[in-house]
Design an enzyme around this catalytic site. Structure first.
Site, short mmCIF file in Angstrom:
data_model
loop_
_atom_site.label_atom_id
_atom_site.label_comp_id
_atom_site.label_asym_id
_atom_site.label_seq_id
_atom_site.Cartn_x
_atom_site.Cartn_y
_atom_site.Cartn_z
N ASP A 1 -7.27 -1.48 -4.42
CA ASP A 1 -8.35 -1.08 -3.51
C ASP A 1 -9.30 -0.11 -4.21
O ASP A 1 -10.53 -0.18 -4.03
CB ASP A 1 -7.78 -0.43 -2.26
CG ASP A 1 -6.93 -1.39 -1.44
OD1 ASP A 1 -7.16 -2.60 -1.55
OD2 ASP A 1 -6.03 -0.92 -0.72
N ASP B 1 0.86 -1.18 0.00
CA ASP B 1 0.00 0.00 0.00
C ASP B 1 0.89 1.23 0.00
O ASP B 1 1.95 1.24 0.65
CB ASP B 1 -0.91 0.02 1.23
CG ASP B 1 -1.99 -1.05 1.18
OD1 ASP B 1 -2.39 -1.42 0.06
OD2 ASP B 1 -2.43 -1.51 2.25
#
Length: 207
Positions: free
Chosen positions: A159, A145
């Site tokens: 995401d 991330d």
């Protein structure tokens, strides 16, 4: 006249809502679905490789001031750092979800549905690739991330794909559009006056 002459009357819809025969409802819609999925998985993986290469050991990078920053982190859980203790279970569920989306995609004949399902598949598989091939082990890999907003968990391109894909799917459901592009019509919507017509017996009694 057609029925009288022996020609069968076909009440099926030949418009966008009609599904074709064979394995796929609409090959072009399915091609759109798979193209969106492949392209977005590629973008997600390239972005993660660049993030690891350029952000490891580096301070946060401001992209839009403090609104959007690049902050490298590794997430063992699901999207937005949920379920960090269940990495293996999440990886297995992602495998099942991939098969379900592929199965459902056989019936897609709507461009919006195709894009929505393609984004959903890209998001699922983008993070699944990390869990399968990144450290510390297969099915236990940590997801990369690197996108950070104020007061929001760090996330990635996959995401985003999941959320936009789910949003498009919900939009189609709320609009009453089926996978094949046809619309859901309420029952007896074409006969609203039927309930107001008095029965034959009632008319006779009134007389």
């Amino acid at each position: 006249m057609q029925a009288a002459r022996g020609t069968p009357v076909d009440h099926r819809d030949d418009g966008p809502g009609r599904t074709g025969s064979g394995f796929l409802a609409r090959p072009r819609s399915w091609l759109l679905f798979i193209t969106v999925a492949v392209v977005m998985v590629a973008i997600d993986q390239v972005a993660k490789v660049l993030a690891v290469r350029n952000l490891t050991g580096e301070p946060d990078v401001e992209v839009v001031g403090e609104l959007l920053q690049l902050h490298l982190t590794y997430n063992p859980g699901a999207a937005f750092s949920l379920g960090t203790r269940f990495t293996v279970a999440i990886a297995c569920l992602a495998c099942v979800a991939t098969l379900v989306v592929l199965w459902v995609s056989r019936r897609v004949a709507s461009p919006v549905w195709a894009v929505g399902l393609g984004l959903l598949l890209a998001g699922i598989d983008g993070n699944l690739i990390d869990r399968l091939f990144r450290d510390p082990a297969p099915f236990r890999g940590h997801v990369v991330d690197f996108l950070m907003l104020p007061n929001w968990p760090v996330f990635n391109v996959a995401d985003i794909c999941i959320n936009v894909g789910v949003g498009l799917i919900l939009l189609q459901v709320l609009r009453g559009v089926n996978l094949d592009g046809s619309r859901v019509e309420p029952r007896d919507a074409d006969r609203p006056e039927a309930e107001d017509e008095p029965a034959a017996g009632d008319v006779e009694e009134d007389r």
